[in-house]
Design a protein around this motif. Structure first.
Motif, short mmCIF file in Angstrom:
data_model
loop_
_atom_site.label_atom_id
_atom_site.label_comp_id
_atom_site.label_asym_id
_atom_site.label_seq_id
_atom_site.Cartn_x
_atom_site.Cartn_y
_atom_site.Cartn_z
N VAL A 149 0.84 -1.16 -0.01
CA VAL A 149 0.12 -0.11 0.04
C VAL A 149 0.68 1.07 -0.03
CG1 VAL A 149 -1.65 1.28 1.41
CG2 VAL A 149 -1.90 -1.21 1.26
N LEU A 150 1.96 1.34 0.80
CA LEU A 150 2.93 2.30 0.78
C LEU A 150 3.61 2.65 -0.52
CD1 LEU A 150 4.68 2.01 4.34
CD2 LEU A 150 3.09 3.82 3.80
N GLY A 151 3.92 1.48 -1.39
CA GLY A 151 4.51 1.71 -2.40
C GLY A 151 3.62 2.20 -3.38
N ILE A 152 2.24 1.93 -3.59
CA ILE A 152 1.07 2.39 -4.32
C ILE A 152 0.98 3.75 -4.19
CG2 ILE A 152 -1.30 1.98 -5.27
CD1 ILE A 152 -0.92 -0.85 -4.50
N ILE A 153 0.73 4.01 -2.88
CA ILE A 153 0.56 5.55 -2.52
C ILE A 153 1.84 6.50 -3.08
CG2 ILE A 153 0.32 7.17 -0.52
CD1 ILE A 153 -1.20 4.83 0.99
N GLY A 154 2.73 6.14 -2.60
CA GLY A 154 4.07 6.84 -2.98
C GLY A 154 4.15 7.00 -4.62
N LEU A 155 3.90 6.00 -5.35
CA LEU A 155 3.83 6.07 -6.80
C LEU A 155 2.89 7.03 -7.35
CD1 LEU A 155 4.68 2.37 -8.49
CD2 LEU A 155 6.18 4.33 -8.19
N ILE A 156 1.54 6.86 -6.82
CA ILE A 156 0.55 7.76 -7.07
C ILE A 156 0.88 9.15 -7.00
CG2 ILE A 156 -1.82 8.54 -6.73
CD1 ILE A 156 -2.54 5.68 -6.30
N ALA A 157 1.58 9.45 -5.81
CA ALA A 157 1.75 10.76 -5.30
C ALA A 157 3.03 11.49 -6.25
CB ALA A 157 2.33 10.70 -3.70
N PHE A 158 3.91 10.35 -6.41
CA PHE A 158 4.95 10.91 -7.55
C PHE A 158 4.39 11.23 -8.81
CE2 PHE A 158 7.91 9.75 -10.91
CZ PHE A 158 8.82 10.44 -10.66
N TRP A 159 3.56 10.51 -9.46
CA TRP A 159 3.12 10.95 -10.60
C TRP A 159 2.11 12.10 -10.58
CZ3 TRP A 159 5.43 9.43 -14.58
CH2 TRP A 159 6.15 8.16 -14.51
N ILE A 160 1.35 12.43 -9.61
CA ILE A 160 0.77 13.67 -9.43
C ILE A 160 1.63 14.99 -9.29
CG2 ILE A 160 -0.84 14.67 -7.83
CD1 ILE A 160 -2.23 12.33 -7.03
N MET A 161 2.75 14.59 -8.48
CA MET A 161 3.88 15.58 -8.43
C MET A 161 4.32 15.92 -9.81
SD MET A 161 7.43 15.58 -6.49
CE MET A 161 7.91 14.16 -7.61
N PHE A 162 4.75 14.85 -10.45
CA PHE A 162 5.47 14.86 -11.74
C PHE A 162 4.79 15.70 -12.90
CE2 PHE A 162 7.21 13.37 -15.88
CZ PHE A 162 8.57 13.34 -15.57
N PHE A 163 3.31 15.44 -12.99
CA PHE A 163 2.65 16.07 -13.92
C PHE A 163 1.99 17.50 -13.44
CE2 PHE A 163 2.57 11.87 -15.71
CZ PHE A 163 3.08 11.97 -16.68
N ASN A 164 2.43 18.04 -12.08
CA ASN A 164 1.94 19.07 -11.67
C ASN A 164 3.01 20.03 -10.94
OD1 ASN A 164 -1.52 19.00 -11.80
ND2 ASN A 164 -0.72 17.14 -11.23
N MET A 165 4.17 20.00 -11.67
CA MET A 165 5.40 20.59 -11.03
C MET A 165 5.04 22.24 -10.81
SD MET A 165 7.38 18.20 -10.96
CE MET A 165 9.22 19.05 -10.29
N GLY A 166 4.08 22.71 -11.52
CA GLY A 166 4.04 24.17 -11.26
C GLY A 166 2.74 24.49 -10.31
N SER A 167 2.33 23.38 -9.80
CA SER A 167 1.07 23.36 -8.78
C SER A 167 1.52 24.06 -7.54
CB SER A 167 0.39 22.16 -8.37
OG SER A 167 -0.32 22.28 -7.50
N LEU A 168 0.88 25.04 -6.70
CA LEU A 168 1.13 25.60 -5.73
C LEU A 168 1.61 24.44 -4.32
CD1 LEU A 168 1.58 28.29 -4.22
CD2 LEU A 168 -0.96 28.12 -3.57
N TYR A 169 0.64 23.42 -4.49
CA TYR A 169 0.80 22.44 -3.56
C TYR A 169 1.55 21.34 -4.03
CZ TYR A 169 -3.07 24.76 -1.28
OH TYR A 169 -3.69 25.81 -0.61
N MET A 170 2.31 21.34 -4.98
CA MET A 170 3.31 20.24 -5.47
C MET A 170 4.12 19.76 -4.22
SD MET A 170 6.75 19.38 -6.26
CE MET A 170 7.62 20.99 -6.77
N PRO A 171 4.76 20.42 -3.53
CA PRO A 171 5.59 19.96 -2.20
C PRO A 171 4.93 19.12 -1.37
CG PRO A 171 5.77 22.26 -2.42
CD PRO A 171 4.52 22.11 -3.43
N VAL A 172 3.47 19.11 -1.39
CA VAL A 172 2.91 18.12 -0.55
C VAL A 172 2.65 16.86 -1.32
CG1 VAL A 172 0.21 17.37 0.25
CG2 VAL A 172 1.08 19.86 0.30
N PHE A 173 2.75 16.85 -2.55
CA PHE A 173 2.96 15.26 -3.06
C PHE A 173 4.07 14.78 -3.23
CE2 PHE A 173 -1.11 17.29 -5.03
CZ PHE A 173 -1.83 16.39 -4.74
N GLU A 174 5.28 15.82 -3.16
CA GLU A 174 6.47 15.47 -2.92
C GLU A 174 6.67 14.81 -1.81
OE1 GLU A 174 11.01 17.31 -3.00
OE2 GLU A 174 9.18 18.15 -1.81
#
Length: 200
Positions: A149-174
């Motif tokens: 579950v941790l690995g899946i959550i981490g991958l999902i968060a990574f891809w959200i971060m990767f495709f939203n690098m300009g988002s104000l809340y990108m550091p949260v997903f990082e």
């Protein structure tokens, strides 16, 4: 004895990371809440006026990387019954990646590419490693399920971060994609300590 040593190192390494980040964030040139929400972990490691304790954050990167290498190669490998080559390779990729993040800072056009590569190696490699570990052990019980579950959550968060690098809340997903690895280190330490007598 090996399980006990590796378990303690796992726990201490993960706690050091969290405490070091908290202290670095507290000293950052912004409020604590804003630092966690709007500033990346990498920013805490840039040696400048905004991050006076950057050395502390960078030490945490190095220590968690060394923790991965030491614990996985010293003892945790004994729990892996298949995909061992992949386990070793991904451990090295994740660990070397986070050490690169510590040694090559963001914010410099000349080195940004190397820093980003290190971050991708650490986060993507590390969370894929968790998924591989969860499916490579003898059993599939609570520890393995949590790891998956941790690995899946981490991958999902990574891809959200990767495709939203300009988002104000990108550091949260990082942070979310990194914290899965830190949490795994802690629970792996507990797991090893609980299994000291059986797998020492």
């Amino acid at each position: 004895m090996k399980s006990k040593i590796a378990g303690i190192v796992f726990i201490l390494g993960s706690l050091y990371y969290l405490v070091a980040e908290a202290i670095s964030a507290f000293s950052f040139n912004d409020t604590l809440v804003s630092t966690y929400l709007f500033h990346t972990i990498s920013e805490l490691g840039i040696p400048n006026i905004n991050s006076p304790l950057s050395f502390l954050m960078n030490s945490a990167f190095i220590i968690i990387g060394l923790t991965f290498i030491f614990c996985n190669f010293y003892k945790f490998k004994d729990f892996i019954i298949k995909n061992k080559a992949v386990f070793y390779i991904l451990t090295l990729i994740a660990a070397i990646g986070v050490i690169i993040v510590a040694l090559i800072h963001a914010g410099n056009p000349v080195t940004d590419g190397y820093h980003s590569l290190g971050a991708i190696m650490a986060i993507l490699g590390g969370n894929i490693l968790l998924i591989i570990i969860s499916r490579s052990m003898d059993k599939f019980e609570s520890y393995q399920k949590i790891t998956l579950v941790l690995g899946i959550i981490g991958l999902i968060a990574f891809w959200i971060m990767f495709f939203n690098m300009g988002s104000l809340y990108m550091p949260v997903f990082e942070r979310l994609s990194v914290y899965t690895l830190i949490i795994w280190s802690f629970i792996s330490g507990v797991y090893l300590l609980r299994n000291t007598k059986v797998y020492s």
